[in-house]
Design an enzyme around this catalytic site. Sequence first.
Site, PDB file in Angstrom:
ATOM      1  N   SER A 177       0.788  -1.223   0.000  1.00  0.00           N
ATOM      2  CA  SER A 177       0.000   0.000   0.000  1.00  0.00           C
ATOM      3  C   SER A 177       0.824   1.278   0.000  1.00  0.00           C
ATOM      4  CB  SER A 177      -0.980  -0.003   1.170  1.00  0.00           C
ATOM      5  OG  SER A 177      -0.311  -0.244   2.376  1.00  0.00           O
ATOM      6  N   HIS A 205      -5.550  -3.202  -2.751  1.00  0.00           N
ATOM      7  CA  HIS A 205      -5.267  -2.233  -3.819  1.00  0.00           C
ATOM      8  C   HIS A 205      -5.255  -2.855  -5.208  1.00  0.00           C
ATOM      9  CE1 HIS A 205      -4.322   0.966  -0.959  1.00  0.00           C
ATOM     10  NE2 HIS A 205      -3.813  -0.002  -0.221  1.00  0.00           N
ATOM     11  N   LYS A 243     -12.079   0.900  -1.733  1.00  0.00           N
ATOM     12  CA  LYS A 243     -11.028   1.500  -2.568  1.00  0.00           C
ATOM     13  C   LYS A 243     -11.521   1.525  -4.021  1.00  0.00           C
ATOM     14  CE  LYS A 243      -7.710   0.893   0.983  1.00  0.00           C
ATOM     15  NZ  LYS A 243      -6.897  -0.010   1.777  1.00  0.00           N
TER      16      LYS A 243
HETATM   17  C1  LIG Z   1      -6.937  -0.177   3.250  1.00  0.00           C
HETATM   18  C2  LIG Z   1      -6.300  -1.468   3.574  1.00  0.00           C
HETATM   19  C3  LIG Z   1      -6.874  -2.340   4.510  1.00  0.00           C
HETATM   20  C4  LIG Z   1      -8.046  -1.941   5.363  1.00  0.00           C
HETATM   21  O1  LIG Z   1      -9.228  -1.920   4.638  1.00  0.00           O
HETATM   22  P1  LIG Z   1     -10.425  -1.017   5.182  1.00  0.00           P
HETATM   23  O2  LIG Z   1     -11.618  -1.537   4.477  1.00  0.00           O
HETATM   24  O3  LIG Z   1     -10.083   0.386   4.815  1.00  0.00           O
HETATM   25  O4  LIG Z   1     -10.493  -1.222   6.660  1.00  0.00           O
HETATM   26  C5  LIG Z   1      -6.299  -3.580   4.671  1.00  0.00           C
HETATM   27  N1  LIG Z   1      -5.207  -3.943   3.976  1.00  0.00           N
HETATM   28  C6  LIG Z   1      -4.604  -3.116   3.096  1.00  0.00           C
HETATM   29  C7  LIG Z   1      -3.393  -3.571   2.358  1.00  0.00           C
HETATM   30  C8  LIG Z   1      -5.132  -1.848   2.879  1.00  0.00           C
HETATM   31  O5  LIG Z   1      -4.538  -1.019   2.037  1.00  0.00           O
END
Ligand SMILES: *Cc1c(COP(=O)(O)O)cnc(C)c1O
Length: 396
Positions: A177, A205, A243
């Site tokens: 990320s 992502h 996302k």
């Molecule tokens: C954003 C993210 C999460 C958390 O997801 P949410 O739905 O925002 O709680 C978990 N793992 C990774 C790699 C992320 O980028």
Amino acid sequence: MFPDLTGQLHVREQQGLRRQRAVMTGQQSVRVVIDNRSYLSFCSNDYLGLASHPELIQAACEGARQYGVGAGASHLINGHSMAHHALEQALASFTGFPAALAFSTGYMANMGVITALAGRNDAIFADRLNHASLNEAALLSRARLIRYPHCDTVALERRLAASTCRRKLIVTDAVFSMDGDIAAVNRLIELCEQYDAMLLLDDAHGFGVLGDKGRGILFSPAGGGLHSERIISRVIYMATLGKAAGVFGAFVAAAEEVVETLIQTAKGYIYTTASPPLLAHALLKSLERIENDDWRRDKLYRLIKLLKIELQPLKWQLMPSNTPIQPLVIGKALDTVRVSNSLKDKGILVPAIRQPTVPQGTARLRISLSAVHEEADILFLADALRQIAAVDGVYG
Ligand SMILES: *Cc1c(COP(=O)(O)O)cnc(C)c1O
């Protein structure tokens, strides 16, 4: 109040580590309004530009009329609606797994999976740059947490070979990320077979962005592009829906036995109110857009290419990434904050990412691209960065 809080906050401030929340007034998109001023934004994870898509907004309103605004109970009591159920079936079929389970957030999904599948006598093998939620979950599980250097499958293999633990769970971000690079999924699956381990793949992502029709990393070249029994028996696939999918929530797709185990034992699934069914209803519409709008992914990849060309001559370097996460390494936290602030003065938002999110000395601007950016937006950003870099002696 604890007397040391004020001092600690002050130290944070001086080190350029105190975080601030910008208050947004309108919708999430590539143009956002903060304090009555409009900005060009490279901040969000809304990679496909679906967070404010009219069809999704309409579906959310429709969902509210049909299901109300709150689920009113957890899934195992009576909060599991037709919309959640349909979404799970659609996600399982889209990602090629026999079953899927919807969670309220990705953070909770990771907590749920890891604590349900690993305990005291087990071992978790984790990439050093994994997302914080995976590390927190590993600690909570009480399993042995064995970290390996970033993407180093040779070092991972040594650790697997040395382990005598009952269950072995390899845990990795699919797309990292803060770096935007991609895990060697094929090799990880081979190691699972060789050492009788399972792989939790966090594709927060990659889902919607990578692979044929946006089905995620397992359908991209990194995942072999070939989905089979072999993968289903070894991989627990997790992705978020806040996302690229543009809404909120997360899901886990896996073999029937894994999903059933989560329903029975994952505390982050059991002891929490089901997310509003209207979100699941909107997500069904989002899945349609993800599957059918190849143009969003095509455009995203054109913009990534353009950004790389435009930023090439800068004194700061982009990290090697072919995903919409394009980190520009500045180095020191204070310098990074200063560059980020200078961009803001020019009407551009790019977040400064500092320790502890990334290692000290590698503070960076995390440029996130979206399919609804235009080429002119990339050129505007590149021009602003060139101007800032030209101010001699201030940064370095
Ligand atoms: C954003 C993210 C999460 C958390 O997801 P949410 O739905 O925002 O709680 C978990 N793992 C990774 C790699 C992320 O980028």
